[in-house]
Design an enzyme around this catalytic site. Structure first.
Site, short mmCIF file in Angstrom:
data_model
loop_
_atom_site.label_atom_id
_atom_site.label_comp_id
_atom_site.label_asym_id
_atom_site.label_seq_id
_atom_site.Cartn_x
_atom_site.Cartn_y
_atom_site.Cartn_z
N ASP A 428 108.04 61.21 112.35
CA ASP A 428 107.67 62.18 113.46
C ASP A 428 106.55 61.72 114.11
O ASP A 428 105.31 62.27 113.62
CB ASP A 428 107.71 63.60 112.99
CG ASP A 428 107.75 64.67 113.87
OD1 ASP A 428 107.10 64.38 114.84
OD2 ASP A 428 108.05 65.85 113.65
N HIS A 429 106.45 61.32 115.63
CA HIS A 429 105.42 61.06 116.14
C HIS A 429 104.26 62.17 116.28
O HIS A 429 103.21 61.91 116.67
CB HIS A 429 105.87 59.97 117.42
CG HIS A 429 104.74 59.16 117.72
ND1 HIS A 429 103.63 58.95 117.01
CD2 HIS A 429 104.62 58.05 118.53
CE1 HIS A 429 102.68 57.80 117.50
NE2 HIS A 429 103.57 57.26 118.48
N ARG A 430 104.69 63.38 116.42
CA ARG A 430 103.81 64.48 116.58
C ARG A 430 103.05 64.64 115.24
O ARG A 430 101.93 65.04 115.18
CB ARG A 430 104.68 65.69 116.70
CG ARG A 430 105.52 65.72 117.68
CD ARG A 430 106.27 67.26 117.68
NE ARG A 430 107.40 66.97 116.70
CZ ARG A 430 108.17 67.98 116.28
NH1 ARG A 430 108.13 69.18 117.05
NH2 ARG A 430 108.84 67.84 115.30
N ILE A 432 102.78 61.75 112.62
CA ILE A 432 102.23 60.37 112.17
C ILE A 432 102.13 59.57 113.46
O ILE A 432 103.10 59.30 114.22
CB ILE A 432 103.34 60.05 111.11
CG1 ILE A 432 103.42 60.86 109.95
CG2 ILE A 432 103.14 58.48 110.80
CD1 ILE A 432 104.70 60.68 109.34
#
Ligand code: CAO
Length: 456
Positions: A428-430, A432
């Site tokens: 989850d780029h939010r 990591i």
């Protein structure tokens, strides 16, 4: 004669779960394991079986009641059925002579049996308090059509009772877009409510998703029969549930997948040796158990992976429970192996095999599919070189493992044959960023190349 109070057993984190079906009435004779009631959480239907044979004396619940662990379902006259059917009361049940008026002994029902298990890494539904309500991202929260518009063929064909249809009509909900979670995919009032709730509320995944509205084109309507013979097969219930969760996770989580490879040449030699040593004991270790152990060490080093988003907060978990996708005849489910940090590879392998077998028999309890730190989806036994697994919300990462293969690897002076396993880490780029994800897979790769590093 003995009477037993049959209570709702441990149903995991679920509370106030609605009863959608009651299978018995006073006077009915039941055998041990006969289903008494069916409960419906937002992701699974659970039948609560009888712990003993007997005759239903007093029914304490009805359809629509909301129950939690410990709620009395019914009073069972255990001796009466034993007399009549040759069945016996459970051990521990009070001895005869209490009489009908005597206080009933309490007997929790055996663990409930899920009819629709949770979806896979990607697919697994989260316990209600961990994730947004069910139908999630399935259909876009588009403006509700006027009642006249929703009386489409699809609406008419939707599997729902007249009262639920009326309810949907009043709210302007197109029933053909509501995934049914009742028996045989029937749409329940709670499904309609969940659908409306989802459409009305902002996504709960974090500030970045607030206000997002998908303005998607309508799904193409095609008469396939025009092009040749076709067969229409309803989607199995588990796929309907997992589909809604997959769609939610795919739409709400900004996924990035980091690919890497790990040299498992030495690990494979060790695995073969361990399996030889444990052949007599019937224990078989596959790569999965080592990967799970490696993930524990990587989660310790990179704690943001062992986390869940809760609004604008990150909930950091101090436990190490790992989910793994298991392929079953009914679809994918994700059992969770608890406390992997406290267990050795042999124990993890045994528990994984036992949970996978239970999953294939459709006997996993809801509690066995909850509370994961992150999940692993291993397709290594089947094939493939890489894939992009979908994150199992509310987790923030899922590791895909593909089939290992011997490859020429440059050792600085020459190419040497090494056994390499492909890793695909979706995150989850939010939560990591890319550099951390690359460090995670590099670290995991180094561990799998030399498990002694896990001790450092
Ligand atoms: N590379 C090469 N071989 C591998 C391997 C890998 N990465 N992983 C496993 N294998 C081998 C095993 O060693 C075993 O070999 P032998 O039969 O010769 O001993 C064989 O493949 C079968 O392994 P397995 O699948 O029975 O066992 P497992 O522990 O690897 O996996 C389980 C267990 C439950 C995860 C698996 O059976 C399963 O269901 N996988 C499907 C998961 C899935 O569908 N994921 C997709 C989800 S979409 O996001």
């Amino acid at each position: 004669m003995s009477t037993l109070e049959i209570k709702v057993p441990d149903i995991g984190d679920f509370k106030d779960v609605p009863i959608i079906e009651v299978f018995v009435k006073p006077g009915d004779a039941v055998k041990a394991e006969d289903p008494l009631i069916s409960l419906e959480s937002d992701k699974a239907t659970m039948d609560v079986p009888s712990p003993a044979a007997g005759t239903v004396k007093d029914l304490k619940v009805k359809v629509g009641d909301r129950v939690s662990q410990g709620k009395v379902i019914l009073v069972l006259d255990a001796a009466a059925a034993a007399d009549g059917n040759g069945a016996t009361a459970p051990s521990g049940a009070p001895a005869g002579g209490n009489g009908a008026s005597a206080a009933a002994a309490a007997a929790p029902a055996p663990p409930p049996v899920t009819k629709a298990a949770e979806p896979a890494p990607s697919e697994q539904a989260a316990p209600p308090r961990e994730a947004p309500a069910a139908p999630a991202a399935a259909p876009a929260p588009a403006p509700a059509p006027a009642p006249a518009q929703i009386e489409s063929e699809a609406f008419k064909k939707a599997h729902a009772s007249p009262s639920v249809r009326k309810f949907a009509r009043e709210l302007g909900v197109d029933l053909s877009r509501v995934p049914g979670s009742g028996p045989k995919g029937r749409i329940l009032q709670a499904d309609v409510q969940g659908f409306v709730k989802q459409a009305m509320s902002a996504p709960a995944g974090g500030a970045s998703m607030r206000g997002a509205v998908l303005d998607l084109a309508p799904w193409p309507k095609v008469d396939f029969a025009k092009f040749g013979p076709v067969e229409v097969k309803p989607l199995p219930r588990i796929k309907k549930i997992s589909g809604a969760n997959l769609a939610r996770n795919w739409v709400m989580i900004p996924h990035v997948t980091q690919f890497d490879e790990a040299d498992i040449t030495d690990l494979e030699a060790l695995r073969v040796e361990i399996n030889k040593e444990n052949e007599q004991a019937g224990i078989k270790v596959t790569l999965l158990a080592f990967v799970m152990k490696g993930c524990v060490a990587a989660l310790k080093k990179f704690p943001d992976f062992n986390a869940s988003l809760d609004g604008d907060n990150l909930v950091l978990k101090k436990y190490f429970h790992l989910g793994f996708a298991a392929d079953t005849p009914n679809g994918l489910v994700v059992p969770v192996v608890r406390d992997c940090d406290k267990k050795g590879v042999l124990q993890i392998a045994q528990e994984t095999a036992a949970l996978a077998a239970k999953a294939r028999e459709g006997k996993l309890t809801p509690a066995e599919m909850q509370g994961g730190s992150m999940s692993i989806s291993s397709l290594g036994g089947i094939g493939g070189t890489a894939f992009t697994p979908i994150i199992n919300a509310p987790e923030v990462a899922v590791l895909g493992v593909s089939r290992s293969a011997r490859k020429p690897v440059w050792d600085g002076t020459q190419f040497v044959p090494r056994l390499m396993v492909p890793l695909s880490l979706s995150y989850d780029h939010r939560v990591i960023d890319g550099a951390t994800a690359a460090r995670f897979t590099a670290y995991l790769g180094a561990l799998l190349a030399d498990m002694r590093r896990a001790m450092l």
